[in-house]
Motif scaffolding. Sequence first.
Motif, PDB file in Angstrom:
ATOM      1  N   VAL A  45      64.007  41.671  69.039  1.00 28.72           N
ATOM      2  CA  VAL A  45      62.767  40.895  69.052  1.00 28.72           C
ATOM      3  C   VAL A  45      62.012  40.966  67.728  1.00 28.72           C
ATOM      4  CG1 VAL A  45      62.457  41.009  71.556  1.00 28.72           C
ATOM      5  CG2 VAL A  45      61.526  42.804  70.118  1.00 28.72           C
ATOM      6  N   ARG A  46      62.665  41.452  66.674  1.00 30.26           N
ATOM      7  CA  ARG A  46      61.986  41.570  65.385  1.00 30.26           C
ATOM      8  C   ARG A  46      61.484  40.222  64.881  1.00 30.26           C
ATOM      9  NH1 ARG A  46      66.361  44.961  62.128  1.00 30.26           N
ATOM     10  NH2 ARG A  46      67.620  43.482  63.279  1.00 30.26           N
ATOM     11  N   SER A  48      60.647  37.574  66.608  1.00 27.08           N
ATOM     12  CA  SER A  48      59.489  37.183  67.417  1.00 27.08           C
ATOM     13  C   SER A  48      58.251  37.960  67.005  1.00 27.08           C
ATOM     14  CB  SER A  48      59.767  37.424  68.899  1.00 27.08           C
ATOM     15  OG  SER A  48      60.811  36.618  69.345  1.00 27.08           O
ATOM     16  N   ASN A  49      58.423  39.243  66.706  1.00 29.86           N
ATOM     17  CA  ASN A  49      57.287  40.059  66.284  1.00 29.86           C
ATOM     18  C   ASN A  49      56.734  39.589  64.941  1.00 29.86           C
ATOM     19  OD1 ASN A  49      57.493  41.572  68.594  1.00 29.86           O
ATOM     20  ND2 ASN A  49      58.605  43.246  67.628  1.00 29.86           N
ATOM     21  N   VAL A  50      57.613  39.205  64.034  1.00 30.38           N
ATOM     22  CA  VAL A  50      57.164  38.676  62.734  1.00 30.38           C
ATOM     23  C   VAL A  50      56.375  37.393  62.950  1.00 30.38           C
ATOM     24  CG1 VAL A  50      57.981  37.620  60.588  1.00 30.38           C
ATOM     25  CG2 VAL A  50      58.964  39.774  61.355  1.00 30.38           C
ATOM     26  N   ARG A  51      56.889  36.516  63.805  1.00 32.83           N
ATOM     27  CA  ARG A  51      56.179  35.262  64.082  1.00 32.83           C
ATOM     28  C   ARG A  51      54.821  35.521  64.731  1.00 32.83           C
ATOM     29  NH1 ARG A  51      59.350  32.300  67.778  1.00 32.83           N
ATOM     30  NH2 ARG A  51      57.743  30.726  67.666  1.00 32.83           N
ATOM     31  N   LEU A  52      54.755  36.470  65.655  1.00 27.43           N
ATOM     32  CA  LEU A  52      53.475  36.818  66.287  1.00 27.43           C
ATOM     33  C   LEU A  52      52.495  37.396  65.268  1.00 27.43           C
ATOM     34  CD1 LEU A  52      54.648  38.370  69.661  1.00 27.43           C
ATOM     35  CD2 LEU A  52      53.322  36.289  69.357  1.00 27.43           C
ATOM     36  N   PHE A  53      52.988  38.220  64.366  1.00 26.82           N
ATOM     37  CA  PHE A  53      52.136  38.807  63.337  1.00 26.82           C
ATOM     38  C   PHE A  53      51.568  37.726  62.419  1.00 26.82           C
ATOM     39  CE2 PHE A  53      51.628  40.835  59.122  1.00 26.82           C
ATOM     40  CZ  PHE A  53      50.610  41.718  59.450  1.00 26.82           C
ATOM     41  N   THR A  56      48.964  35.809  64.250  1.00 26.99           N
ATOM     42  CA  THR A  56      47.717  36.563  64.335  1.00 26.99           C
ATOM     43  C   THR A  56      46.926  36.455  63.028  1.00 26.99           C
ATOM     44  OG1 THR A  56      48.752  38.104  65.877  1.00 26.99           O
ATOM     45  CG2 THR A  56      46.739  38.855  64.793  1.00 26.99           C
TER      46      THR A  56
END
Length: 191
Positions: A45-46, A48-53, A56
């Motif tokens: 999920v890295r 996805s986490n980059v996209r969420l960051f 934000t």
Amino acid sequence: MQEMKAEIATKNSKKANLLDHNSLKHILDESVSEIVTSRGYAEDVRMSNVRLFIGTIIIVIALFAQFYKKKFPGNRDFLIGCIVLYIVFNVILQLISYTKEKNAIMFTYPPPGSVTSTGLVVSSKLPRFSDLYTLSIVSADPKSISAGKPVEFTKNVTQWFTKDGVLVEGLFWKDVGALIDDYAAVPKKKK
């Protein structure tokens, strides 16, 4: 007793609107994710986490632009800076989606105890006004020496759904499982 089994079966079954290709694709993609994770591949999920960051950061920029202490004429330069940053981070987000994700359903790590050092990129296509679903599996790092050859299948979605729009999971699991097995198969060396 028979009625209870029928109720449980209808509650657990995945039903789609047969006239909505987005609904069909969503259910098939969701099932593919379940199948791949059940085969021992942990989801990565890295990305996805980059996209969420990045998302934000975009929200924080917008909030700063909205609630800055000074009123409009006094904060003109600050607003221009916020607008430029907002556009830059949105472009970065779109580039990540366009270049890295493409049609990917999920990224995975290699299964534990595997000889390969790369995970999978599982992607699908179901074009509008078409009933042909294409599922492809490629290596997360295609340049790696342990990367398998890409595999894919294109099949008609009507073979996996009943007339009521219920997914026949056994048939779909069999087809996807065979595709994963094809990818995982070690190619035999020719002499």
